[in-house]
Motif scaffolding. Structure first.
Motif, short mmCIF file in Angstrom:
data_model
loop_
_atom_site.label_atom_id
_atom_site.label_comp_id
_atom_site.label_asym_id
_atom_site.label_seq_id
_atom_site.Cartn_x
_atom_site.Cartn_y
_atom_site.Cartn_z
N ILE A 444 50.51 6.93 -11.36
CA ILE A 444 49.00 5.75 -11.45
C ILE A 444 47.97 5.92 -11.10
N MET A 445 47.91 6.21 -10.15
CA MET A 445 46.29 6.39 -10.18
C MET A 445 45.88 8.40 -10.87
N GLU A 446 46.94 8.83 -10.75
CA GLU A 446 46.89 9.84 -11.98
C GLU A 446 46.64 9.97 -13.64
N TRP A 447 47.09 8.10 -13.99
CA TRP A 447 46.69 8.30 -15.56
C TRP A 447 45.21 6.97 -15.15
N HIS A 448 45.47 6.74 -13.81
CA HIS A 448 43.48 6.79 -14.06
C HIS A 448 42.54 7.44 -14.19
N PHE A 479 32.53 6.91 -33.83
CA PHE A 479 32.26 6.63 -32.36
C PHE A 479 33.58 5.88 -31.90
N ARG A 480 34.10 5.10 -33.05
CA ARG A 480 34.89 3.71 -32.88
C ARG A 480 36.35 4.54 -32.26
N ILE A 481 36.63 5.35 -32.61
CA ILE A 481 38.05 6.57 -32.97
C ILE A 481 37.79 7.03 -31.27
N LEU A 482 36.98 7.54 -31.03
CA LEU A 482 35.91 8.40 -29.60
C LEU A 482 36.28 7.30 -28.68
N ASN A 483 35.95 5.91 -28.84
CA ASN A 483 36.57 4.76 -27.35
C ASN A 483 37.99 4.67 -27.45
N GLN A 484 38.87 4.96 -28.68
CA GLN A 484 40.32 4.89 -28.19
C GLN A 484 40.98 5.47 -27.58
N PHE A 485 40.52 6.69 -27.59
CA PHE A 485 41.55 8.12 -26.49
C PHE A 485 41.24 7.38 -25.12
N PRO A 486 40.62 6.72 -24.62
CA PRO A 486 40.79 6.17 -23.48
C PRO A 486 41.99 5.44 -23.13
N LYS A 487 42.28 4.03 -24.55
CA LYS A 487 42.66 2.69 -24.79
C LYS A 487 44.12 3.47 -24.81
N VAL A 600 43.44 2.94 -2.67
CA VAL A 600 42.32 2.75 -2.70
C VAL A 600 41.21 3.14 -3.04
N THR A 601 40.57 4.52 -2.64
CA THR A 601 38.95 4.66 -2.01
C THR A 601 38.00 3.96 -2.65
N ASP A 602 37.29 2.63 -3.25
CA ASP A 602 36.57 2.16 -4.57
C ASP A 602 35.68 3.41 -4.56
N ASP A 603 35.14 4.12 -3.40
CA ASP A 603 33.91 5.42 -3.70
C ASP A 603 34.44 6.31 -4.34
N ILE A 604 35.96 6.67 -4.72
CA ILE A 604 36.29 8.01 -4.83
C ILE A 604 36.02 7.20 -7.41
N LEU A 605 36.19 6.38 -7.53
CA LEU A 605 36.19 5.54 -8.93
C LEU A 605 34.85 5.38 -8.89
N MET A 606 34.27 5.75 -9.90
CA MET A 606 33.57 5.57 -11.09
C MET A 606 33.69 4.06 -12.19
N PHE A 607 35.51 4.08 -12.02
CA PHE A 607 35.56 3.13 -13.64
C PHE A 607 36.37 2.34 -13.25
N GLU A 608 36.25 1.07 -12.84
CA GLU A 608 37.31 -0.44 -12.33
C GLU A 608 39.06 0.41 -13.39
N PRO A 609 39.30 0.75 -12.09
CA PRO A 609 41.41 0.34 -13.31
C PRO A 609 40.98 -0.73 -13.92
N VAL A 610 42.17 -0.43 -15.06
CA VAL A 610 42.58 -1.39 -15.53
C VAL A 610 43.82 -2.42 -15.09
N VAL A 611 43.85 -2.76 -14.55
CA VAL A 611 44.80 -3.59 -13.53
C VAL A 611 45.30 -2.72 -12.48
N MET A 612 44.61 -3.54 -11.30
CA MET A 612 45.30 -1.87 -9.92
C MET A 612 46.14 -3.72 -8.69
N GLU A 613 45.37 -4.07 -8.01
CA GLU A 613 45.44 -5.05 -7.33
C GLU A 613 45.91 -5.58 -8.01
N PRO A 614 46.80 -6.45 -8.01
CA PRO A 614 46.96 -8.07 -7.88
C PRO A 614 46.16 -9.26 -7.62
N ASP A 615 45.89 -10.07 -7.75
CA ASP A 615 45.35 -11.58 -7.40
C ASP A 615 45.98 -12.48 -6.28
#
Length: 709
Positions: A444-448, A479-487, A600-615
């Motif tokens: 999961i972290m490797e995908w992120h 540019f819209r196509i480029l932004n589909q790659f991370p999705k 997960v150490t927050d200081d190593i992440l530049m972008f917030e993961p899509v779904v990580m810690e449950p609320d």
């Protein structure tokens, strides 16, 4: 002295010439540091533990109980054809047990003829032994027929052992590699074993010839055919095992033909009532198997007597191997990693924990990636291109050209990261359920991290200057196509998260207090997944993956409704406020259970993961609302409606909707699944895989219909 009689001193084993040296060792040990040990060269912890095992029947492999009486075994004892047939059938059962992860020392090697192959060679036997004293028990049944079968059996095990040792399945977890220094005919070519089987078949075809013009049968036609069928079966099994290596390059026609031949021969053996006949209690055939042979082998395995499965179980297990081979042949022609992923996931979930033997699963893993190439012909980087083409319809080269093209220095780390996560992800679908879940959690972290690297590249892209510092005019579509790659990466990551959560039910990991949270968290993850599907479906009208995304949207919608219904039902069935009174312990358990989300150490992440810690706060609020509304139908309806309307995939639903209770969730799930079944949508899967997918939907639909009713 007791009552005037002297108590006799018990005799010590080995005599009474021993001297007590306890004081010497106690004195010497005072000069040693705590935890230290003094031992002779070569003495290991294993040796120390073995000393404890001495005299324990279950662990002492050299101990023989007086109550266990073994008949004398002579490998050249003449046997009746039916006794040979029984030995062959028993060895088939032991072979299946080895494929089911039992040790060789407790299965194949219990057949004593395995250890006497040299003594069975007719070319070196004394002449007198070759004179048939009993026409009903020709010695050739031992020296030709049974010897050929045993050679074929050992070579089959050797081929399976070799394939298993090359794969990524874990020794002592999925299979047992210990050969106890017994030969599996490793140096033999497969053709040598096949030739032995052909010679045995030839001999059986000539056993009805008489002498002096008198016709007599040394092997009755009935048993003759039974033996020939079994020898042919072993022969075709050998050919199938030997051809798996070259299957991707030589084609599947001969391979599938041999599978059909094997199925036909197995059906003949299954239908033959002779396979159920056992020798007489006084038969020497029983001496051919020694379940305690591990006592005499070079092994540290405790002696364990394996219960031989019934004939029907053995035949069913072989059918699973044939099914696995057929799927293996089909996958060898499949160059779609999405299909690979879905087939692996599907067989892991819906064909049982032992759906495929370890040998078949290892073959499949090696077929996908042998350490050098993917599918025996593609470079590892090919999988990255497939991921994007199959998901968003855009080649990786479209993305990479803005940074110098595939393989450029600025993309090298990204490409390596994608290969590191994607290839093991596909192979992992054929791991055992526990190992599969652990690997998915680790990925999961490797995908992120892959997602983050792509986002960093896109964020740093200057839309007015190219990589080679020449002005370019990047149109909005590009540019819209480029932004589909991370999705596209997010979709694969969300699938992994969902599988980790739901596989906990399959493995029965959750405490009753944890189950409502698992269903609730799964519904939240699916909700995000559905949102990304909506975005991609609106942007990728001509994507090859559109068909699969449309299927996933409906299926995940049904799955989410079922998850929410189960969450509400479980909360209602728990004692009121039990979650709140036990929250401290429950929270600690949940943090351990979902450590992949919290560690997960927050200081190593530049972008917030899509779904990580449950609320947890949101979860507790929802639980409170469910419990508060449990006795008030109007409040319950409002809560169910609030839960349902909070889902991002709901569009244009009015306040008068009837989806306000668990039964309504199940009703909606049943409706979505019914539409999938009626339209025969199977996404990217086709043929038997598509039919299996429809069966899965039918099964889910029946569950929803039952709960709704």
């Amino acid at each position: 002295m007791v009552g005037g009689d002297e108590i006799p001193t018990p005799k010590e084993p080995g005599g009474s010439d021993f001297r007590d040296v306890t004081a010497i060792f106690a004195s010497a040990s005072k000069e040693m540091d705590p935890g230290s040990i003094i031992a002779i060269d070569g003495f290991s912890l294993n040796d120390a533990m073995s000393a404890i095992e001495i005299g324990e029947p279950r662990l002492d492999t050299g101990m023989q109980m007086e109550t266990v009486a073994r008949p004398e075994f002579d490998p050249l004892t003449p046997l009746l054809p039916q006794e040979i047939c029984w030995i062959i059938d028993q060895s088939l059962a032991y072979e299946i047990e080895w494929h089911a992860s039992s040790p060789l020392a407790h299965t194949i090697f219990t057949m004593l003829h395995v250890h006497y192959l040299e003594d069975l060679d007719p070319d070196v036997l004394p002449f007198l032994l070759m004179i048939n004293l009993d026409p009903a028990r020709p010695l050739e049944l031992i020296t030709i027929v049974l010897r050929a079968w045993t050679c074929g059996l050992l070579k089959s095990c050797n081929l399976a052992w070799t394939d298993l040792s090359k794969g990524i399945l874990k020794d002592n977890e999925d299979w047992q590699s210990d050969k106890s220094e017994v030969s599996l005919l490793e140096g033999w070519p497969v053709n040598a074993a096949v030739t032995r089987l052909d010679s045995a078949l030839s001999w059986l075809s000539t056993t009805t010839k008489g002498s002096s013009g008198t016709l007599f049968f040394t092997v009755s036609p009935l048993w003759n055919e039974a033996l020939k069928t079994r020898l042919k079966f072993r022969r075709v099994i050998l050919l199938l095992m030997n051809s798996t290596k070259s299957l991707p390059t030589t084609g599947c026609e001969e391979f599938t033909t041999n599978i059909q031949i094997a199925r036909r021969l197995l059906s003949i053996i299954r239908a033959d009532s002779l396979s159920e006949l056992k020798p007489l209690p006084s038969s020497p055939a029983y001496a051919a198997f020694d379940p305690y042979i591990a006592r005499k082998l070079n092994t540290f395995l405790p002696v364990r007597v394996i219960d031989v499965p019934s004939s029907s179980q053995v035949y069913d297990s072989y059918e699973k191997i044939f099914d696995g081979w057929e799927e293996f042949a089909k996958l060898s022609r499949t160059y779609d990693i999405t299909a690979w992923d879905l087939v692996g996931c599907q067989q892991s979930w819906f064909n049982g924990l032992a759906a495929r033997p370890a040998y078949i699963r290892s073959l499949t893993q090696t077929l996908f990636y042998d350490g050098i190439q993917v599918l025996h012909s593609k470079p590892p980087g090919w999988v990255a291109d497939c991921l994007f083409k199959e998901t968003i319809g855009a080649s990786y080269a479209v993305f990479a050209r803005h940074w110098g093209g595939p393989g450029s220095p600025s993309l090298l780390e990204l490409e390596r990261a994608m290969i590191r996560v994607l290839i093991p992800h596909i192979q992992n679908q054929w791991n055992n359920p526990s190992r599969r879940r652990r690997s998915l959690g680790n990925s999961i972290m490797e995908w992120h991290m892959v997602y983050e690297q792509i986002c960093v590249l896109i964020e740093g892209l200057d839309t007015s200057v190219s990589v080679i510092r020449q002005p370019i005019d990047m149109d909005p579509l590009t540019f819209r196509i480029l932004n589909q790659f991370p999705k596209a990466i997010v979709l694969w990551r969300l699938t992994s998260i969902r599988e980790v959560i739901l596989s906990g039910f399959q493995l029965e990991l959750y405490h009753p207090m944890e189950r409502p949270f698992a269903y609730w968290f799964a519904s939240q993850v699916i909700d995000v997944h559905l949102g990304y599907l909506d975005v991609l479906l609106s942007d990728t009208e001509d994507s090859p993956g559109r068909k699969e995304m449309l299927y996933q949207r409906d299926f995940l919608g049904a799955l989410q409704s079922m998850s929410l219904a189960m969450f509400v039902l479980l909360i209602r069935n728990l004692p009121r406020n039990s979650i709140f009174t036990q929250w401290e312990q429950l929270r600690a358990n949940l943090r351990r259970r979902y450590k992949w989300a919290f560690n997960v150490t927050d200081d190593i992440l530049m972008f917030e993961p899509v779904v990580m810690e449950p609320d947890f706060v949101r979860y507790l609020k929802t639980v409170q609302e469910v419990q508060d509304g449990n006795d008030d139908n109007s409040v319950r309806c409002k809560l169910a409606w609030a839960l349902f309307c909070s889902l991002t995939f709901i569009r244009n639903v009015s306040q008068q909707s009837s989806l306000r209770s668990p039964s309504k969730y199940f009703e909606r799930s049943e409706s979505l699944l019914h539409d999938l079944i009626a339209s025969k949508k199977t996404g990217v899967l086709w043929g038997s895989w598509g039919e299996d997918r429809l069966k899965v939907n039918i099964r889910h639909s029946l569950v929803s219909e039952f709960c709704f009713a």
